[in-house]
Design an enzyme around this catalytic site. Structure first.
Site, PDB file in Angstrom:
ATOM      1  N   THR A 107       0.850  -1.185   0.000  1.00 13.18           N
ATOM      2  CA  THR A 107       0.000   0.000   0.000  1.00 13.18           C
ATOM      3  C   THR A 107       0.886   1.235   0.000  1.00 13.18           C
ATOM      4  OG1 THR A 107      -1.707   1.250   1.169  1.00 13.18           O
ATOM      5  CG2 THR A 107      -0.304  -0.156   2.524  1.00 13.18           C
ATOM      6  N   HIS A 108       0.521   2.190  -0.834  1.00 11.13           N
ATOM      7  CA  HIS A 108       1.342   3.386  -1.021  1.00 11.13           C
ATOM      8  C   HIS A 108       0.478   4.636  -0.809  1.00 11.13           C
ATOM      9  CE1 HIS A 108       4.628   5.794  -2.542  1.00 11.13           C
ATOM     10  NE2 HIS A 108       3.741   6.479  -3.249  1.00 11.13           N
TER      11      HIS A 108
HETATM   12  C1  GAR Z   1       1.311   4.179   5.211  1.00 11.85           C
HETATM   13  O1  GAR Z   1       0.798   5.436   4.852  1.00 11.85           O
HETATM   14  C2  GAR Z   1       1.890   3.491   3.986  1.00 11.85           C
HETATM   15  O2  GAR Z   1       1.199   3.750   2.799  1.00 11.85           O
HETATM   16  C3  GAR Z   1       3.261   4.078   3.919  1.00 11.85           C
HETATM   17  O3  GAR Z   1       3.679   4.087   5.255  1.00 11.85           O
HETATM   18  C4  GAR Z   1       2.555   4.305   6.092  1.00 11.85           C
HETATM   19  C5  GAR Z   1       2.582   3.273   7.197  1.00 11.85           C
HETATM   20  O4  GAR Z   1       1.834   3.679   8.300  1.00 11.85           O
HETATM   21  N1  GAR Z   1       4.101   3.297   3.074  1.00 11.85           N
HETATM   22  C6  GAR Z   1       5.026   3.831   2.273  1.00 11.85           C
HETATM   23  O5  GAR Z   1       5.260   5.010   2.203  1.00 11.85           O
HETATM   24  C7  GAR Z   1       5.772   2.807   1.444  1.00 11.85           C
HETATM   25  N2  GAR Z   1       6.636   3.464   0.516  1.00 11.85           N
HETATM   26  P1  GAR Z   1       1.783   2.824   9.644  1.00 11.85           P
HETATM   27  O6  GAR Z   1       3.208   2.555  10.096  1.00 11.85           O
HETATM   28  O7  GAR Z   1       1.001   3.678  10.610  1.00 11.85           O
HETATM   29  O8  GAR Z   1       1.069   1.533   9.341  1.00 11.85           O
END
Ligand code: GAR
Length: 206
Positions: A107-108
């Site tokens: 998920t991005h």
């Molecule tokens: C999410 O927004 C995800 O999309 C992003 O990190 C966050 C994780 O949040 N991923 C990226 O940027 C991947 N390149 P979390 O640690 O609160 O689950």
């Protein structure tokens, strides 16, 4: 249910949302393990849910490929049907892709192909777009280039900074990721390598 290994590097709020979804009766996927590449709060969510976790840190290996092979083996021990990257901030190499390609979902926090990479939210803000969002996609050999499974838009608000915008995106991501994992666990993915679809349920609308 389908078995899932989740990889994370950060807060783990998406992981936590998946763990919560998987506790709902009838949810078609089960989180069997959580993997991290660094010490991070994600493992506390795994502990709270009674799910085993493991760490494979890049610094503990002589080179990136050795790390990649070790991570591949650590994930493979749990024999997952699906591997989900939920805020996993490292690029996976050929060994990992060979083993889990086609069943590896990321998920991005942007509407790909706009703003790929490690700073999807910051880059969208810097560009000045008025709408961004999130993308759940199959991982291929590129960085954030794999076939899209689902996307949802999130409006950029006046006064947003990286944190406020990312948090609003994550609210959407938590739900969307859980929905996509359920759909893929139930109905699979049909992909020609470039485009991907989750087949529509025969019982849709019932
Ligand atoms: C999410 O927004 C995800 O999309 C992003 O990190 C966050 C994780 O949040 N991923 C990226 O940027 C991947 N390149 P979390 O640690 O609160 O689950």
């Amino acid at each position: 249910p389908a078995t899932v290994v989740v990889l994370a590097s950060g807060t783990g709020s998406l992981l936590n949302a998946l763990l919560a979804a998987a506790r709902e009766p009838g949810y078609p996927a089960r989180i069997v393990a959580v993997g991290v590449d660094r010490d991070c709060p994600a493992t506390a969510h795994a502990d709270a849910a009674g799910v085993p976790h493991f760490k494979v840190g890049l610094k503990d290996f002589s080179d990136r490929e050795a790390w990649n092979v070790a991570l591949t083996e650590a994930v493979d021990e749990h024999e997952p049907d699906l591997v989900v990257l939920a805020g996993f901030m490292k690029i996976l190499g050929p060994a990992f892709m060979e083993r889990f390609g086609g069943r590896l979902i990321n998920t991005h926090p942007a509407l790909l192909p706009s703003f790929p990479g490690a700073h999807g939210v910051r880059d969208a803000l810097a560009y000045g777009v008025k709408v961004t969002g999130c993308t759940v996609h199959l991982v291929d050999a590129g960085v954030d280039t794999g076939p899209v499974l689902a996307q949802e838009a999130v409006a950029v608000m006046p006064g947003d900074d990286e944190d406020t915008l990312q948090e609003r995106i994550k609210v959407v991501e938590r739900r969307l990721l859980a929905e996509v994992i359920a759909a893929v666990a139930t109905r699979g993915i049909v992909s020609d390598g470039r485009k991907a679809e989750i087949p529509v349920s025969e019982h849709a609308g019932e």
